[in-house]
Motif scaffolding. Structure first.
Motif, PDB file in Angstrom:
ATOM      1  N   GLU A 155       0.797  -1.319  -0.046  1.00  0.00           N
ATOM      2  CA  GLU A 155      -0.125   0.133  -0.079  1.00  0.00           C
ATOM      3  C   GLU A 155       0.767   1.429  -0.077  1.00  0.00           C
ATOM      4  O   GLU A 155       0.371   2.337  -0.413  1.00  0.00           O
ATOM      5  N   ILE A 156       1.934   1.330   0.657  1.00  0.00           N
ATOM      6  CA  ILE A 156       2.820   2.298   0.706  1.00  0.00           C
ATOM      7  C   ILE A 156       4.153   2.174   0.117  1.00  0.00           C
ATOM      8  O   ILE A 156       4.819   1.428   0.026  1.00  0.00           O
ATOM      9  N   GLY A 157       4.538   3.392  -0.331  1.00  0.00           N
ATOM     10  CA  GLY A 157       6.068   3.238  -1.120  1.00  0.00           C
ATOM     11  C   GLY A 157       6.943   4.615  -0.268  1.00  0.00           C
ATOM     12  O   GLY A 157       6.266   5.656  -0.153  1.00  0.00           O
ATOM     13  N   TYR A 158       7.954   4.388   0.186  1.00  0.00           N
ATOM     14  CA  TYR A 158       8.794   5.467   0.745  1.00  0.00           C
ATOM     15  C   TYR A 158      10.309   5.564  -0.012  1.00  0.00           C
ATOM     16  O   TYR A 158      10.877   4.567  -0.043  1.00  0.00           O
ATOM     17  N   VAL A 159      10.598   6.597  -0.517  1.00  0.00           N
ATOM     18  CA  VAL A 159      11.606   6.860  -1.228  1.00  0.00           C
ATOM     19  C   VAL A 159      12.525   8.052  -0.321  1.00  0.00           C
ATOM     20  O   VAL A 159      12.428   9.190  -0.199  1.00  0.00           O
ATOM     21  N   PRO A 160      13.511   7.504   0.325  1.00  0.00           N
ATOM     22  CA  PRO A 160      14.364   8.029   1.100  1.00  0.00           C
ATOM     23  C   PRO A 160      15.308   9.003   0.429  1.00  0.00           C
ATOM     24  O   PRO A 160      15.499   8.795  -0.668  1.00  0.00           O
TER      25      PRO A 160
ATOM     26  N   GLN B 165      18.807  10.453 -12.160  1.00  0.00           N
ATOM     27  CA  GLN B 165      18.540   9.240 -12.490  1.00  0.00           C
ATOM     28  C   GLN B 165      18.556   8.299 -11.354  1.00  0.00           C
ATOM     29  O   GLN B 165      17.757   7.371 -11.491  1.00  0.00           O
ATOM     30  N   LYS B 166      19.414   8.532 -10.177  1.00  0.00           N
ATOM     31  CA  LYS B 166      19.362   7.681  -9.064  1.00  0.00           C
ATOM     32  C   LYS B 166      17.721   8.080  -8.361  1.00  0.00           C
ATOM     33  O   LYS B 166      17.200   6.989  -7.811  1.00  0.00           O
ATOM     34  N   ARG B 167      17.304   9.250  -8.567  1.00  0.00           N
ATOM     35  CA  ARG B 167      16.102   9.485  -7.607  1.00  0.00           C
ATOM     36  C   ARG B 167      15.026   8.960  -8.469  1.00  0.00           C
ATOM     37  O   ARG B 167      13.992   8.331  -8.097  1.00  0.00           O
ATOM     38  N   ARG B 168      15.047   8.847  -9.883  1.00  0.00           N
ATOM     39  CA  ARG B 168      14.102   7.953 -10.746  1.00  0.00           C
ATOM     40  C   ARG B 168      14.074   6.566 -10.497  1.00  0.00           C
ATOM     41  O   ARG B 168      13.223   5.896 -10.251  1.00  0.00           O
ATOM     42  N   LEU B 169      15.415   6.139 -10.276  1.00  0.00           N
ATOM     43  CA  LEU B 169      15.635   4.637  -9.854  1.00  0.00           C
ATOM     44  C   LEU B 169      14.886   4.488  -8.728  1.00  0.00           C
ATOM     45  O   LEU B 169      14.344   3.430  -8.577  1.00  0.00           O
ATOM     46  N   GLY B 170      14.884   5.216  -7.871  1.00  0.00           N
ATOM     47  CA  GLY B 170      14.323   4.895  -6.265  1.00  0.00           C
ATOM     48  C   GLY B 170      12.960   4.980  -6.338  1.00  0.00           C
ATOM     49  O   GLY B 170      12.253   4.376  -5.628  1.00  0.00           O
ATOM     50  N   LEU B 171      12.444   5.701  -7.141  1.00  0.00           N
ATOM     51  CA  LEU B 171      11.152   5.938  -7.438  1.00  0.00           C
ATOM     52  C   LEU B 171      10.646   4.509  -8.133  1.00  0.00           C
ATOM     53  O   LEU B 171       9.443   3.934  -7.703  1.00  0.00           O
ATOM     54  N   ALA B 172      11.370   4.060  -9.021  1.00  0.00           N
ATOM     55  CA  ALA B 172      10.987   2.867  -9.719  1.00  0.00           C
ATOM     56  C   ALA B 172      10.889   1.529  -8.858  1.00  0.00           C
ATOM     57  O   ALA B 172      10.084   0.918  -9.065  1.00  0.00           O
TER      58      ALA B 172
ATOM     59  N   VAL C 290      13.641  14.156  -2.397  1.00  0.00           N
ATOM     60  CA  VAL C 290      14.035  13.397  -3.700  1.00  0.00           C
ATOM     61  C   VAL C 290      14.639  14.435  -4.734  1.00  0.00           C
ATOM     62  O   VAL C 290      15.291  14.315  -5.754  1.00  0.00           O
ATOM     63  N   THR C 291      14.450  15.851  -4.347  1.00  0.00           N
ATOM     64  CA  THR C 291      15.108  16.797  -5.376  1.00  0.00           C
ATOM     65  C   THR C 291      16.278  17.648  -4.773  1.00  0.00           C
ATOM     66  O   THR C 291      16.762  18.465  -5.569  1.00  0.00           O
ATOM     67  N   SER C 292      16.569  17.220  -3.877  1.00  0.00           N
ATOM     68  CA  SER C 292      17.762  17.808  -3.050  1.00  0.00           C
ATOM     69  C   SER C 292      18.840  17.831  -3.639  1.00  0.00           C
ATOM     70  O   SER C 292      19.361  16.530  -4.175  1.00  0.00           O
ATOM     71  N   GLY C 293      19.766  18.724  -3.813  1.00  0.00           N
ATOM     72  CA  GLY C 293      21.205  18.470  -4.741  1.00  0.00           C
ATOM     73  C   GLY C 293      21.163  18.349  -6.129  1.00  0.00           C
ATOM     74  O   GLY C 293      22.041  18.251  -6.818  1.00  0.00           O
TER      75      GLY C 293
ATOM     76  N   SER D 153      16.842  18.982 -13.693  1.00  0.00           N
ATOM     77  CA  SER D 153      16.331  17.681 -13.140  1.00  0.00           C
ATOM     78  C   SER D 153      15.220  17.727 -11.994  1.00  0.00           C
ATOM     79  O   SER D 153      14.448  16.959 -11.947  1.00  0.00           O
ATOM     80  N   GLU D 154      15.459  18.954 -11.285  1.00  0.00           N
ATOM     81  CA  GLU D 154      14.451  18.979 -10.235  1.00  0.00           C
ATOM     82  C   GLU D 154      12.999  19.164 -10.536  1.00  0.00           C
ATOM     83  O   GLU D 154      12.014  18.539 -10.255  1.00  0.00           O
ATOM     84  N   ARG D 155      12.704  20.173 -11.822  1.00  0.00           N
ATOM     85  CA  ARG D 155      11.525  20.285 -12.565  1.00  0.00           C
ATOM     86  C   ARG D 155      11.068  18.735 -12.929  1.00  0.00           C
ATOM     87  O   ARG D 155      10.029  18.390 -12.971  1.00  0.00           O
ATOM     88  N   GLU D 156      11.921  17.966 -13.748  1.00  0.00           N
ATOM     89  CA  GLU D 156      11.673  16.816 -14.310  1.00  0.00           C
ATOM     90  C   GLU D 156      11.092  15.625 -13.198  1.00  0.00           C
ATOM     91  O   GLU D 156      10.171  15.085 -13.200  1.00  0.00           O
ATOM     92  N   ILE D 157      11.767  15.703 -12.010  1.00  0.00           N
ATOM     93  CA  ILE D 157      11.206  14.903 -10.906  1.00  0.00           C
ATOM     94  C   ILE D 157       9.873  15.578 -10.246  1.00  0.00           C
ATOM     95  O   ILE D 157       9.010  14.574 -10.028  1.00  0.00           O
ATOM     96  N   VAL D 158       9.685  16.709 -10.118  1.00  0.00           N
ATOM     97  CA  VAL D 158       8.466  17.036  -9.572  1.00  0.00           C
ATOM     98  C   VAL D 158       7.446  16.883 -10.556  1.00  0.00           C
ATOM     99  O   VAL D 158       6.339  16.295 -10.019  1.00  0.00           O
TER     100      VAL D 158
END
Length: 579
Positions: free
Chosen positions: A79-84, A143-150, A165-168, A173-178
């Motif tokens: 039910e839940i996903g957590y992306v650190p 890309q690593k943030r996208r992988l974490g989401l995947a 997930v958008t820090s740094g 890239s930040e806008r793409e992730i958002v």
């Protein structure tokens, strides 16, 4: 819907209770994309972890789909996903392999086609299809943030929590992730909560939650944010927060909350009517839906096989580790045989007839004792040398095995990984190393430097000391917070094996009684000495002051060390250590 009612989270600091989350009450409907913002230290990540169940609320209640999570069952893993914020993938693996492993650990599939379809769908959804064969270690931050989401989307969670997930990331890239998170919230009524320090791209969110000192200062539509805080630019919100106490902001928001929620509801209805937000489909039967979610989790054997296969793949792709293991495997036995010359000498026996000349009799006794001292000392030293080297191998095998990947393990455990399957995969992997190292040591030393005793029994003791030290260091690795702490403690443990074993210098009896039961090296050394030929055994005993134990006692004690260590490893693996 996700609803928080007067949720608090308190910790103790300097014997005083500190309120990190203070009476947070919010409502988040299905298909909603919410940003959690605020100055550093305001409680953003703490609130997210409280929602996820990683921080048990001190007061208040959380409600999900009509269930009171504070009283009823918690979230199902699916039910839940957590992306650190940190990376949750192994560097030697490819993107495709990482997503495949996450799928096999979290989702029960009927066949390979269903598995491949789910993986391909997630890769396509997160824009990773083109780089699916690229290794994690060369991916960019975005890309690593996208992988974490995947890796979270493989179970199709209805609640997705994202921590910084958008820090740094660079602005693009930040806008793409958002944008990606926004799109994910539009799928089947999924709620996406994103903790961010950035105040950019707020127009993409359905609502903004502003925290100040653990309290809600604002929760409403992004277009009303500047007006509410009486600022012209969004970047002025944080300085504005500091202009008055958090209690006043909390009281102000409570006065306006009903009006803000009305606007959020109206915006939601407009999006549904325009087709930009699909109408969530309610499950026909909540019990059936819960049962379906529970059945998605793979069984123990499936998780075990996935973990073991992944561990071997990571091992063989780490050239440094492979070369180190080969160097240890080849060099350590060679080092032992260098000192085996004296151990292969003959031990003269006493003549069967009594010498008539007293001088000749004394000379014969001195010669026999000299041979016994020379050979016995060498044999005892070589056995202990083997024991200590295998203890060192055991330390190298497992000191960092769990501690070095603790964040990834905790993340996978949160997603439904069974601690028993995880620990079993570690035991299976390490057992292969232990068997190869111990048997090779026994065979090599026996061939090039004769052991002069029962080879099988000696090989068993070498196997047990390696297994015992590997298990003990695995327990240390599971209990320590960092890999550095685990490695340091394991090295100290091996270092104390030699002096406390009594093989070099006998310990005082009042100390020996307390230390000996815990020194694995003593039991392996003592058992191996007892397995020597009678004449060699006598020679060894003539030069040592330490009393030896029977072979059965040594075997049982080493077996007890292994069982006790694995028990501690289980306790460490079962105890949450989320950073």
């Amino acid at each position: 819907m996700l609803e928080l009612k007067d949720v608090c989270f308190t910790i103790k600091k300097d014997k005083q209770e500190v309120l990190l989350i203070d009476n947070v009450s919010i409502e988040v409907p299905k298909g909603h994309f919410m940003a959690i913002v605020g100055p550093s230290g305001c409680g953003k990540t703490t609130l997210l972890k409280t929602i996820a169940g990683l921080n048990p609320e001190s007061a208040g209640s959380l409600h999900w789909e009509g269930r009171d999570l504070s009283k009823d069952a918690d979230f199902e893993p699916s039910e839940i996903g957590y992306v650190p914020q940190f990376s949750v993938a192994y560097d030697p693996l490819t993107v495709d392999e990482s997503v495949e492993a996450a799928t096999r650990l979290r989702v029960k599939t009927n066949n390979t086609e269903e598995l491949d379809h789910r993986i391909d769908q997630v890769l396509e959804e997160t824009g990773l299809s083109a780089i699916s064969d690229r290794r994690v270690k060369i991916l960019s931050g975005g890309q690593k943030r996208r992988l974490g989401l995947a890796m979270e989307l493989v179970s199709d969670p209805k609640l997705l929590l994202c921590d910084e997930v958008t820090s740094g990331l660079d602005p693009r890239s930040e806008r793409e992730i958002v944008n990606l998170l926004h799109d994910l919230s539009r799928k089947e009524g999924r709620i996406v909560l994103s903790v961010t320090h950035s105040l950019s791209h707020l127009e993409l969110y359905d609502s903004i939650l502003v925290l100040h000192e653990g309290k809600v200062a604002y929760h409403g539509p992004p277009e009303r944010l500047n007006h509410y805080f009486s600022v012209k630019d969004t970047e002025e919100v944080y300085p504005r927060l500091a202009s008055q106490a958090s209690e006043r902001w909390q009281a102000s928001w409570k006065k306006h909350s009903e009006a803000f929620y009305k606007i959020i509801t109206e915006n939601r209805e407009k999006q549904i009517n325009s087709g930009r937000l699909p109408l969530p489909v309610e499950p026909e039967n909540e019990d059936e839906a819960a049962q379906s979610n529970q059945n998605k989790l793979p069984n123990f054997y499936s998780q075990f096989a996935t973990l073991l296969s992944r561990r071997w793949r990571i091992f063989f792709r780490d050239r440094g580790q492979v070369l180190l293991q080969l160097a240890i495997l080849l060099c350590f036995p060679v080092i032992v045989t260098i000192f085996s010359d004296k151990a292969s000498g003959n031990i003269r026996r006493y003549s069967e007839t009594r010498q008539t000349n007293v001088f000749e009799e004394i000379q014969e006794q001195q010669s026999v004792r000299s041979d016994q001292a020379k050979v016995g000392s060498a044999i005892s030293g070589i056995i202990m040398f083997q024991v200590v080297l295998l203890a060192l191998m055991g330390s190298n095998n497992s000191a960092r095995e769990i501690a070095g990947e603790r964040p990834i393990y905790e993340k996978e455990r949160f997603g439904g990984l069974r601690p028993l399957a995880y620990l079993a995969s570690k035991i299976a992997f390490l057992s292969s190393l232990v068997i190869a190292q111990s048997l090779w040591m026994a065979f090599f030393v026996n061939f090039f430097g004769p052991f002069r005793g029962d080879f099988i029994q000696h090989a068993i003791y070498l196997l047990l000391i390696n297994a015992a030290m590997t298990a003990i260091c695995l327990a240390i690795s599971s209990l320590m917070k960092t890999a550095e702490q685990a490695s340091l403690l394991s090295i100290y443990l091996v270092g104390f094996q030699l002096p406390l074993s009594g093989a070099v210098l006998a310990l005082p009896e009042h100390i020996e009684a307390y230390t000996r039961p815990f020194i694995s090296a003593y039991w392996a050394w003592s058992g191996s000495v007892e397995a020597l030929q009678a004449q060699v055994n006598t020679a060894v005993k003539s030069v040592i002051d330490t009393s030896l134990s029977s072979q059965s006692t040594c075997l049982y004690t080493l077996a007890l060390h292994i069982v006790a260590a694995l028990g501690l490893a289980w306790i460490g693996a079962s105890k949450p250590q989320w950073d």
